[in-house]
Design a protein around this motif. Structure first.
Motif, PDB file in Angstrom:
ATOM      1  N   MET A 160      -6.573  -5.551  -8.087  1.00  0.00           N
ATOM      2  CA  MET A 160      -5.951  -4.246  -7.886  1.00  0.00           C
ATOM      3  C   MET A 160      -6.982  -3.132  -8.053  1.00  0.00           C
ATOM      4  O   MET A 160      -6.993  -2.172  -7.284  1.00  0.00           O
ATOM      5  CB  MET A 160      -4.779  -4.043  -8.850  1.00  0.00           C
ATOM      6  CG  MET A 160      -3.562  -4.883  -8.526  1.00  0.00           C
ATOM      7  SD  MET A 160      -2.896  -4.644  -6.861  1.00  0.00           S
ATOM      8  CE  MET A 160      -2.207  -3.006  -6.991  1.00  0.00           C
ATOM      9  N   LEU A 161      -7.857  -3.278  -9.040  1.00  0.00           N
ATOM     10  CA  LEU A 161      -8.888  -2.263  -9.235  1.00  0.00           C
ATOM     11  C   LEU A 161      -9.838  -2.235  -8.052  1.00  0.00           C
ATOM     12  O   LEU A 161     -10.219  -1.153  -7.592  1.00  0.00           O
ATOM     13  CB  LEU A 161      -9.654  -2.518 -10.536  1.00  0.00           C
ATOM     14  CG  LEU A 161      -9.174  -1.726 -11.747  1.00  0.00           C
ATOM     15  CD1 LEU A 161      -9.571  -0.274 -11.700  1.00  0.00           C
ATOM     16  CD2 LEU A 161      -7.725  -1.896 -12.044  1.00  0.00           C
ATOM     17  N   ALA A 162     -10.224  -3.395  -7.545  1.00  0.00           N
ATOM     18  CA  ALA A 162     -11.129  -3.443  -6.390  1.00  0.00           C
ATOM     19  C   ALA A 162     -10.499  -2.734  -5.190  1.00  0.00           C
ATOM     20  O   ALA A 162     -11.170  -1.946  -4.506  1.00  0.00           O
ATOM     21  CB  ALA A 162     -11.479  -4.893  -6.057  1.00  0.00           C
ATOM     22  N   TYR A 205       1.233  -1.370  -1.199  1.00  0.00           N
ATOM     23  CA  TYR A 205       2.593  -0.852  -1.249  1.00  0.00           C
ATOM     24  C   TYR A 205       2.994  -0.288   0.103  1.00  0.00           C
ATOM     25  O   TYR A 205       2.145   0.104   0.911  1.00  0.00           O
ATOM     26  CB  TYR A 205       2.718   0.224  -2.323  1.00  0.00           C
ATOM     27  CG  TYR A 205       2.345  -0.275  -3.707  1.00  0.00           C
ATOM     28  CD1 TYR A 205       3.003  -1.350  -4.286  1.00  0.00           C
ATOM     29  CD2 TYR A 205       1.323   0.319  -4.432  1.00  0.00           C
ATOM     30  CE1 TYR A 205       2.661  -1.817  -5.552  1.00  0.00           C
ATOM     31  CE2 TYR A 205       0.975  -0.143  -5.697  1.00  0.00           C
ATOM     32  CZ  TYR A 205       1.643  -1.201  -6.245  1.00  0.00           C
ATOM     33  OH  TYR A 205       1.296  -1.655  -7.495  1.00  0.00           O
ATOM     34  N   ASP A 206       4.301  -0.238   0.352  1.00  0.00           N
ATOM     35  CA  ASP A 206       4.831   0.309   1.603  1.00  0.00           C
ATOM     36  C   ASP A 206       5.280   1.754   1.404  1.00  0.00           C
ATOM     37  O   ASP A 206       5.601   2.172   0.293  1.00  0.00           O
ATOM     38  CB  ASP A 206       6.023  -0.520   2.091  1.00  0.00           C
ATOM     39  CG  ASP A 206       5.629  -1.928   2.518  1.00  0.00           C
ATOM     40  OD1 ASP A 206       4.556  -2.090   3.116  1.00  0.00           O
ATOM     41  OD2 ASP A 206       6.407  -2.864   2.242  1.00  0.00           O
ATOM     42  N   ILE A 207       5.346   2.487   2.504  1.00  0.00           N
ATOM     43  CA  ILE A 207       5.893   3.846   2.519  1.00  0.00           C
ATOM     44  C   ILE A 207       7.242   3.776   3.226  1.00  0.00           C
ATOM     45  O   ILE A 207       7.345   3.232   4.326  1.00  0.00           O
ATOM     46  CB  ILE A 207       4.963   4.818   3.293  1.00  0.00           C
ATOM     47  CG1 ILE A 207       3.544   4.821   2.722  1.00  0.00           C
ATOM     48  CG2 ILE A 207       5.573   6.218   3.341  1.00  0.00           C
ATOM     49  CD1 ILE A 207       3.398   5.388   1.345  1.00  0.00           C
ATOM     50  N   VAL A 227       6.736   5.916  -1.923  1.00  0.00           N
ATOM     51  CA  VAL A 227       5.945   4.701  -2.042  1.00  0.00           C
ATOM     52  C   VAL A 227       6.823   3.650  -2.712  1.00  0.00           C
ATOM     53  O   VAL A 227       7.311   3.856  -3.818  1.00  0.00           O
ATOM     54  CB  VAL A 227       4.672   4.943  -2.878  1.00  0.00           C
ATOM     55  CG1 VAL A 227       3.848   3.666  -2.990  1.00  0.00           C
ATOM     56  CG2 VAL A 227       3.845   6.077  -2.280  1.00  0.00           C
ATOM     57  N   VAL A 228       7.029   2.516  -2.036  1.00  0.00           N
ATOM     58  CA  VAL A 228       7.900   1.457  -2.535  1.00  0.00           C
ATOM     59  C   VAL A 228       7.061   0.453  -3.316  1.00  0.00           C
ATOM     60  O   VAL A 228       6.261  -0.276  -2.738  1.00  0.00           O
ATOM     61  CB  VAL A 228       8.634   0.751  -1.374  1.00  0.00           C
ATOM     62  CG1 VAL A 228       9.567  -0.330  -1.895  1.00  0.00           C
ATOM     63  CG2 VAL A 228       9.385   1.770  -0.516  1.00  0.00           C
ATOM     64  N   LEU A 229       7.256   0.415  -4.637  1.00  0.00           N
ATOM     65  CA  LEU A 229       6.534  -0.540  -5.468  1.00  0.00           C
ATOM     66  C   LEU A 229       7.277  -1.863  -5.536  1.00  0.00           C
ATOM     67  O   LEU A 229       6.662  -2.921  -5.530  1.00  0.00           O
ATOM     68  CB  LEU A 229       6.295   0.027  -6.868  1.00  0.00           C
ATOM     69  CG  LEU A 229       5.135   1.012  -6.930  1.00  0.00           C
ATOM     70  CD1 LEU A 229       5.500   2.361  -6.365  1.00  0.00           C
ATOM     71  CD2 LEU A 229       4.636   1.130  -8.327  1.00  0.00           C
ATOM     72  N   ASP A 230       8.588  -1.808  -5.647  1.00  0.00           N
ATOM     73  CA  ASP A 230       9.450  -2.989  -5.524  1.00  0.00           C
ATOM     74  C   ASP A 230      10.860  -2.495  -5.226  1.00  0.00           C
ATOM     75  O   ASP A 230      11.052  -1.323  -4.909  1.00  0.00           O
ATOM     76  CB  ASP A 230       9.357  -3.918  -6.745  1.00  0.00           C
ATOM     77  CG  ASP A 230      10.116  -3.444  -7.974  1.00  0.00           C
ATOM     78  OD1 ASP A 230      10.902  -2.478  -7.905  1.00  0.00           O
ATOM     79  OD2 ASP A 230       9.941  -4.076  -9.024  1.00  0.00           O
ATOM     80  N   ASP A 231      11.851  -3.370  -5.312  1.00  0.00           N
ATOM     81  CA  ASP A 231      13.206  -3.002  -4.912  1.00  0.00           C
ATOM     82  C   ASP A 231      13.822  -1.881  -5.744  1.00  0.00           C
ATOM     83  O   ASP A 231      14.789  -1.268  -5.302  1.00  0.00           O
ATOM     84  CB  ASP A 231      14.134  -4.225  -4.983  1.00  0.00           C
ATOM     85  CG  ASP A 231      13.805  -5.263  -3.932  1.00  0.00           C
ATOM     86  OD1 ASP A 231      13.129  -4.920  -2.932  1.00  0.00           O
ATOM     87  OD2 ASP A 231      14.213  -6.423  -4.101  1.00  0.00           O
TER      88      ASP A 231
END
Length: 152
Positions: A88-90, A26-28, A40-44
Motif C-alpha cells: 500500500m505504501l509503494a 479504490y473506486d470512485i 471514494v469507495v473503500l468497502d461496502d
C-alpha cells in the motif's frame, strides 16, 4: 442495515486526489462525485468524501485546517500481512503520496503512515492475530520479549 462511515477529507486538487485514491486500488462512485467532491469507495460501508476546501467550508463554521501543516485526524486500516502494508505504501508513494515517518515495528504490530498529496494521514498496519486475540503484552511475553507495547 449496517452503519456506513463517510470521512470528509479536504483537498486543493480534486482530480489529483481521485487519481491518488484510485492508484491505491479504490473506486470512485460517480453518482456522488461532482466538481466539489468525489466519493471514494473503500468497502461496502466505508467511504472517503474527498471535498474541495471551499465546499468543506459549507459544512461547518469552524476553520478548515491545512492538513499539510496541521493534523486533525489519522485514519488507519488493517492489512493481512506486513507485505500488504508495504504494498500500500509503494502504491501511495508512486501516486504522489509521502511517508512522513519511519515504519513502526512493535513486535506485535507493524505500521506505516502515508500522507496523501494534501497531507491527510492514512495509516496501514498489520497486527499479529495472536496479539489481537490475547493482547499485546501476553503475545510479547510468549515471544520472549519483555517490553511493554506502551514503553517502546
Amino acid at each position: 442495515m449496517p452503519t456506513s462511515i463517510f470521512v470528509n477529507l479536504p483537498t486543493t486538487d480534486l482530480e489529483r486526489s481521485k487519481a491518488f485514491y484510485t492508484a491505491l486500488g479504490y473506486d470512485i462512485n460517480p453518482m456522488f462525485t461532482d466538481d466539489n467532491a468525489a466519493c471514494v469507495v473503500l468497502d461496502d460501508n466505508i467511504y472517503f468524501m474527498v471535498v474541495t476546501r471551499d465546499y468543506l467550508g459549507t459544512f461547518t463554521d469552524k476553520q478548515i485546517i491545512d492538513p499539510k501543516t496541521h493534523a486533525q485526524t489519522s485514519i488507519s486500516f488493517t492489512r493481512d500481512s506486513r507485505d500488504e502494508v508495504d504494498e500500500m505504501l509503494a502504491k501511495g508513494l508512486a501516486a504522489g503520496g509521502s511517508e512522513p515517518r519511519e515504519a513502526q515495528d512493535l513486535g506485535f504490530m507493524y505500521s506505516r503512515d502515508l500522507e496523501d498529496p494534501d497531507g491527510n494521514i492514512l495509516g496501514f498496519l498489520f497486527m499479529e492475530p495472536a496479539a489481537a486475540e490475547k493482547g499485546p503484552e501476553a503475545y510479547l511475553a510468549e515471544q520472549g520479549a519483555g517490553a511493554s507495547p506502551t514503553s517502546a
